[in-house]
Motif scaffolding. Structure first.
Motif, mmCIF file in Angstrom:
data_model
loop_
_atom_site.group_PDB
_atom_site.id
_atom_site.type_symbol
_atom_site.label_atom_id
_atom_site.label_comp_id
_atom_site.label_asym_id
_atom_site.label_seq_id
_atom_site.Cartn_x
_atom_site.Cartn_y
_atom_site.Cartn_z
ATOM 1 N N PRO A 178 0.833 -1.212 0.000
ATOM 2 C CA PRO A 178 0.000 0.000 0.000
ATOM 3 C C PRO A 178 0.863 1.255 0.000
ATOM 4 C CG PRO A 178 -0.024 -1.051 2.156
ATOM 5 C CD PRO A 178 0.676 -1.991 1.235
ATOM 6 N N THR A 179 0.295 2.316 -0.543
ATOM 7 C CA THR A 179 1.035 3.569 -0.679
ATOM 8 C C THR A 179 0.880 4.544 0.471
ATOM 9 O OG1 THR A 179 -0.814 4.454 -1.975
ATOM 10 C CG2 THR A 179 0.989 3.406 -3.180
ATOM 11 N N PRO A 180 -0.167 4.474 1.327
ATOM 12 C CA PRO A 180 -0.278 5.470 2.405
ATOM 13 C C PRO A 180 0.953 5.473 3.300
ATOM 14 C CG PRO A 180 -2.326 4.250 2.188
ATOM 15 C CD PRO A 180 -1.316 3.560 1.316
ATOM 16 N N SER A 181 1.298 6.653 3.786
ATOM 17 C CA SER A 181 2.472 6.787 4.650
ATOM 18 C C SER A 181 2.134 6.623 6.121
ATOM 19 C CB SER A 181 3.126 8.164 4.441
ATOM 20 O OG SER A 181 2.179 9.198 4.717
ATOM 21 N N GLY A 182 0.863 6.615 6.453
ATOM 22 C CA GLY A 182 0.456 6.488 7.852
ATOM 23 C C GLY A 182 -0.824 5.706 7.981
ATOM 24 N N TYR A 183 -1.233 5.487 9.207
ATOM 25 C CA TYR A 183 -2.432 4.688 9.485
ATOM 26 C C TYR A 183 -3.640 5.554 9.830
ATOM 27 C CZ TYR A 183 1.031 0.962 9.858
ATOM 28 O OH TYR A 183 2.047 0.085 9.594
ATOM 29 N N LEU A 184 -3.422 6.822 10.127
ATOM 30 C CA LEU A 184 -4.495 7.710 10.551
ATOM 31 C C LEU A 184 -4.661 8.841 9.551
ATOM 32 C CD1 LEU A 184 -3.571 7.920 14.337
ATOM 33 C CD2 LEU A 184 -5.323 6.475 13.295
ATOM 34 N N ARG A 185 -5.877 9.361 9.471
ATOM 35 C CA ARG A 185 -6.154 10.448 8.540
ATOM 36 C C ARG A 185 -5.539 11.757 9.017
ATOM 37 N NH1 ARG A 185 -12.348 11.519 7.527
ATOM 38 N NH2 ARG A 185 -12.152 11.955 9.766
ATOM 39 N N LEU A 227 6.165 1.050 9.065
ATOM 40 C CA LEU A 227 5.592 1.711 7.896
ATOM 41 C C LEU A 227 4.526 0.822 7.277
ATOM 42 C CD1 LEU A 227 8.870 3.076 6.252
ATOM 43 C CD2 LEU A 227 7.237 4.319 7.679
ATOM 44 N N PRO A 228 3.458 1.405 6.740
ATOM 45 C CA PRO A 228 2.406 0.582 6.122
ATOM 46 C C PRO A 228 2.935 -0.347 5.040
ATOM 47 C CG PRO A 228 1.636 2.830 6.416
ATOM 48 C CD PRO A 228 3.099 2.840 6.771
ATOM 49 N N SER A 229 3.929 0.112 4.260
ATOM 50 C CA SER A 229 4.473 -0.741 3.207
ATOM 51 C C SER A 229 5.193 -1.955 3.765
ATOM 52 C CB SER A 229 5.432 0.063 2.328
ATOM 53 O OG SER A 229 6.487 0.605 3.120
ATOM 54 N N MET A 230 5.674 -1.866 5.001
ATOM 55 C CA MET A 230 6.354 -2.989 5.632
ATOM 56 C C MET A 230 5.383 -3.892 6.381
ATOM 57 S SD MET A 230 9.394 -2.740 4.637
ATOM 58 C CE MET A 230 10.012 -4.090 5.651
ATOM 59 N N LEU A 231 4.262 -3.333 6.817
ATOM 60 C CA LEU A 231 3.319 -4.132 7.605
ATOM 61 C C LEU A 231 2.817 -5.331 6.815
ATOM 62 C CD1 LEU A 231 1.747 -4.170 10.354
ATOM 63 C CD2 LEU A 231 -0.140 -3.111 9.097
ATOM 64 N N VAL A 232 2.559 -5.141 5.522
ATOM 65 C CA VAL A 232 2.028 -6.241 4.706
ATOM 66 C C VAL A 232 3.073 -7.318 4.456
ATOM 67 C CG1 VAL A 232 0.302 -4.785 3.593
ATOM 68 C CG2 VAL A 232 2.573 -4.983 2.586
ATOM 69 N N ARG A 233 4.325 -7.049 4.739
ATOM 70 C CA ARG A 233 5.382 -8.044 4.596
ATOM 71 C C ARG A 233 5.804 -8.625 5.940
ATOM 72 N NH1 ARG A 233 3.533 -7.527 0.094
ATOM 73 N NH2 ARG A 233 4.633 -6.553 -1.662
ATOM 74 N N GLN A 234 5.090 -8.241 7.021
ATOM 75 C CA GLN A 234 5.504 -8.658 8.353
ATOM 76 C C GLN A 234 4.398 -9.323 9.160
ATOM 77 O OE1 GLN A 234 6.941 -4.921 9.911
ATOM 78 N NE2 GLN A 234 8.954 -5.121 8.958
ATOM 79 N N SER A 255 -6.124 -5.244 9.167
ATOM 80 C CA SER A 255 -4.852 -5.056 9.859
ATOM 81 C C SER A 255 -4.539 -3.576 10.045
ATOM 82 C CB SER A 255 -3.726 -5.739 9.069
ATOM 83 O OG SER A 255 -3.982 -7.117 8.924
ATOM 84 N N PHE A 256 -4.770 -2.791 8.998
ATOM 85 C CA PHE A 256 -4.530 -1.354 9.114
ATOM 86 C C PHE A 256 -5.465 -0.728 10.135
ATOM 87 C CE2 PHE A 256 -1.730 -2.032 5.813
ATOM 88 C CZ PHE A 256 -1.172 -0.870 5.309
ATOM 89 N N ALA A 293 -0.653 -5.809 16.708
ATOM 90 C CA ALA A 293 -1.101 -5.245 15.434
ATOM 91 C C ALA A 293 0.053 -5.050 14.465
ATOM 92 C CB ALA A 293 -1.812 -3.919 15.674
ATOM 93 N N LEU A 294 1.253 -4.804 14.995
ATOM 94 C CA LEU A 294 2.426 -4.595 14.136
ATOM 95 C C LEU A 294 3.107 -5.899 13.753
ATOM 96 C CD1 LEU A 294 3.969 -1.450 15.874
ATOM 97 C CD2 LEU A 294 2.611 -1.530 13.786
ATOM 98 N N GLY A 295 2.591 -7.036 14.204
ATOM 99 C CA GLY A 295 3.141 -8.327 13.798
ATOM 100 C C GLY A 295 4.041 -8.990 14.816
ATOM 101 N N GLY A 296 4.368 -8.317 15.910
ATOM 102 C CA GLY A 296 5.108 -8.964 16.989
ATOM 103 C C GLY A 296 6.607 -9.032 16.802
ATOM 104 N N GLY A 297 7.144 -8.566 15.676
ATOM 105 C CA GLY A 297 8.592 -8.543 15.495
ATOM 106 C C GLY A 297 9.242 -9.901 15.321
ATOM 107 N N TRP A 298 8.461 -10.929 14.927
ATOM 108 C CA TRP A 298 9.025 -12.284 14.810
ATOM 109 C C TRP A 298 10.193 -12.337 13.828
ATOM 110 C CZ3 TRP A 298 9.280 -14.295 10.008
ATOM 111 C CH2 TRP A 298 8.457 -13.734 9.042
ATOM 112 N N TRP A 299 10.168 -11.471 12.804
ATOM 113 C CA TRP A 299 11.193 -11.505 11.763
ATOM 114 C C TRP A 299 12.562 -11.062 12.282
ATOM 115 C CZ3 TRP A 299 6.959 -8.498 12.238
ATOM 116 C CH2 TRP A 299 7.160 -7.141 12.498
#
Length: 495
Positions: free
Chosen positions: A38-45, A296-303, A397-398, A477-483
Motif C-alpha cells: 500500500p502507498t499510504p504513509s500512515g495509518y491515521l487520517r 511503515l504501512p508498506s512494511m506491515l504487509v510483509r511482516q 490489519s490497518f 497489530a504490528l506483527g510482533g517482530g518475529w522476523w
C-alpha cells in the motif's frame, strides 16, 4: 543379454526425447506476483498520533523503527518473562501448528517425486488351470505353475506444467502453514501477557475494594452512633449499608475473574489448573514500555503473519488455475517394462520367458461434459475470492493498528485525568484530616473523603491496566517482530 542392452538403448532414447520435450514445454496458467504494498504513509487520517504524560509516564511513537521480537520483556518483569517462555515451550496449540507445518513440508517433498522416474518391481507366483475351450479348442485343460518377475519404469512428461503448478501450490501451502504458526506464536504470547495483566489488575482492584469496604464499615459505625443520638436520620444508616453491600457484591465477580484468568494461564501454559503454580505479578511490578515502534504501512504487509498467510493462500489459488488449465491439454508419459516368466524358479530366467514393452502414451481429453472448463472457471473464482480475502485482511490489519494508536492516545488522557482526580482526592483528604484534628469537621466527613479516594484509586487501576493491554495490542497489530528473531532469518519473506 543382448535384448536387455537393446531395451536399455530404447529407454535411453525415450528419455532423451522426454528431456527434449520438457525443454520446449510451457507452464500454463498465470505466474503469481505478490500484491503491491500500500502507498499510504500512515495509518491515521490526521497527524501522527501522540500521547501525553501521565504520572511521569509518557509513551513515544517511533515511526519506521523495528519491533522487538521479545516485546514482552519491555514490561521488565522476570516472572512475566518466565510465563511467556513456559507457554512457548508447552502450549498445545503452538505444538499443533508446528506439526501442521511439518506435515505440509512432508507433503511438498512427496510432491517433488513426480519429477523423477518411477521404478516399480513385481514378483508373482500362482498355480492355474487352463480351459482351451475358451479359445475354441477341444483339447483338455492342464494345470501349471506361473512365476513372474518384472520391473517397470515410468516417467510423466510435464509438457504443459500441470505438475509444476501442483508443486507450486504445495509450496504455497507450506508458506501458509508457516505464517499460521507465526500467528499462533504471536497470539499465544499476547494472550499470556494480557491475561497476566488482567489478573494483576483484578487482584489490585480486590485489595482496593476490601480497603474501601473497611472504611465504609467505619463510616457505618459513626452513622449508626449519630442515628442513636438523634443527630442523623435512620435513612443515612441504610444508605451506607446499601453501599457496603454493593461493594461486597462486586468482590465475588472480581475473584471469579482472577480465577478465570489463572485457569486461562494454565491452559496457555499447557498444564492443568490444579498443577500450575503461578507467580505473583503485581500491576505495580509491570513497567510501561515508553518507546513504541510504528512500522511503515508498506512494511506491515510483509511482516504481519495473517497478511502473509492470506498472500500464501492467494498464491495457492493462482497455482490451482494452472493445474486446472493443464488438465484441459493432453498428458504424456513414458513407460517401459521388462520381465521374465517361467513355470518354476529354475526356468524363470530362461530366454523363452522374457518379455518387455516400451513406449509413450498420450491421454487427450476430448469431451468431458464441461467438467474441465468449469473446473478452470471455479479455480478462477477461487482466486478472486482469495484476492478479496487478502484485501480484507490488509484493511482489517490497518484498522487494528489505527485502533491501537488511538487507544494509546486516549488511554494516556484517561490515566492523566484519573491521576488528577487521585491527586485532588488525596489533597481533599489531607485538608479534611487537618480540619478534623482542629475539630472543624466530623469523623463521618473524614471517612466519606477517604471512601472517595479509594473509589478514585480503583478507577485509576482500571485505566492503568487498560493502557498496558492496549500497549500489547499495538505490538500484536504490528506483527510482533518475529522476523527479528535469530531463528527466523530463513523464514523472512522477500520485500
Amino acid at each position: 543379454m543382448h535384448r536387455l542392452a537393446w531395451f536399455g538403448r530404447v529407454c535411453a532414447g525415450w528419455l532423451a526425447l522426454s528431456l527434449l520435450m520438457l525443454g520446449s514445454a510451457c507452464t500454463v496458467g498465470p505466474d503469481f506476483s505478490r500484491p503491491p504494498a500500500p502507498t499510504p504513509s500512515g495509518y491515521l487520517r490526521d497527524a501522527q498520533p501522540s500521547t501525553v504524560a501521565a504520572q511521569g509516564q509518557e509513551q513515544r511513537f517511533l515511526p519506521g523503527s523495528e519491533v522487538s521480537p521479545y516485546w514482552w520483556r519491555l514490561f521488565q518483569s522476570a516472572p512475566l518473562d518466565a510465563l511467556v517462555d513456559q507457554a512457548i515451550a508447552h502450549n498445545m496449540t503452538l505444538q499443533g501448528a508446528e506439526a501442521s507445518l511439518r506435515r505440509s513440508q512432508d507433503t511438498l517433498m512427496a510432491g517433488y517425486g513426480v519429477f523423477y522416474p518411477q521404478l516399480d518391481a513385481h514378483f508373482g507366483a500362482g498355480r492355474e488351470r487352463s480351459a482351451p475351450i475358451q479359445q475354441g479348442q477341444s483339447t483338455p485343460g492342464s494345470v501349471f505353475n506361473v512365476l513372474t518377475l518384472s520391473g517397470t519404469i515410468s516417467y510423466t512428461l510435464d509438457v504443459f506444467g500441470g505438475e509444476r503448478r501442483t508443486v507450486e501450490g504445495l509450496q504455497a501451502q507450506v508458506d501458509q502453514q508457516q505464517w499460521l504458526m507465526q500467528a499462533a506464536y504471536l497470539t499465544l504470547t499476547a494472550n499470556v501477557v494480557n491475561t497476566a495483566i488482567a489478573r494483576a489488575a483484578y487482584t489490585a482492584q480486590i485489595e482496593a475494594t476490601q480497603q474501601l469496604i473497611e472504611l465504609q464499615k467505619q463510616q457505618l459505625q459513626s452513622t449508626q452512633a449519630q442515628v442513636r443520638s438523634g443527630t442523623a436520620p435512620y435513612s443515612s444508616s441504610l444508605s451506607v449499608q446499601s453501599l457496603i453491600a454493593s461493594n461486597e457484591a462486586s468482590l465475588p465477580a472480581l475473584k471469579q475473574k482472577v480465577s478465570q484468568a489463572e485457569h486461562l494461564l494454565a491452559t496457555l501454559e499447557g498444564a492443568m489448573p490444579s498443577q500450575l503454580f503461578l507467580p505473583d505479578i503485581p500491576l505495580s511490578g509491570l513497567s510501561l514500555p515508553k518507546d513504541l515502534p510504528v512500522s511503515l504501512p508498506s512494511m506491515l504487509v510483509r511482516q504481519r503473519p495473517d497478511i502473509l498467510a492470506a498472500e500464501a493462500q492467494l498464491h495457492q489459488a493462482s497455482a490451482d488455475i494452472g493445474v486446472a488449465t493443464a488438465a484441459m491439454f493432453p498428458s504424456f508419459s513414458l513407460t517401459g517394462t521388462y520381465g521374465t516368466a517361467g513355470a518354476s524358479a529354475g526356468s524363470l530366467f530362461a530366454g523363452a520367458g522374457r518379455f518387455w514393452s516400451v513406449g509413450p502414451s498420450m491421454d487427450i481429453p476430448v469431451f468431458q461434459g464441461g467438467r474441465l472448463w468449469y473446473g478452470r472457471q471455479a479455480a478462477i473464482d477461487a482466486y478472486q475470492q482469495a484476492a478479496a480475502n487478502y484485501r480484507q485482511v490488509v484493511l482489517a490489519s490497518f484498522a487494528q493498528v489505527a485502533d491501537a494508536l488511538k487507544a494509546l492516545e486516549f488511554d494516556a488522557q484517561a490515566v492523566q485525568k484519573q491521576a488528577e482526580a487521585q491527586a485532588t482526592a488525596q489533597e481533599a483528604l489531607r485538608l479534611l484530616q487537618a480540619n478534623y484534628r482542629a475539630g472543624l469537621v466530623t469523623y463521618l466527613e473524614l471517612l466519606a473523603a477517604d471512601v472517595q479516594l479509594h473509589q478514585v484509586n480503583i478507577a485509576y487501576l482500571q485505566a492503568l491496566a487498560q493502557r498496558h493491554q492496549d500497549t500489547v495490542g499495538l505490538f500484536v497489530a504490528l506483527g510482533g517482530g518475529w522476523w527479528n528473531r535469530p531463528d527466523a532469518a530463513a523464514q523472512r519473506p522477500a520485500p
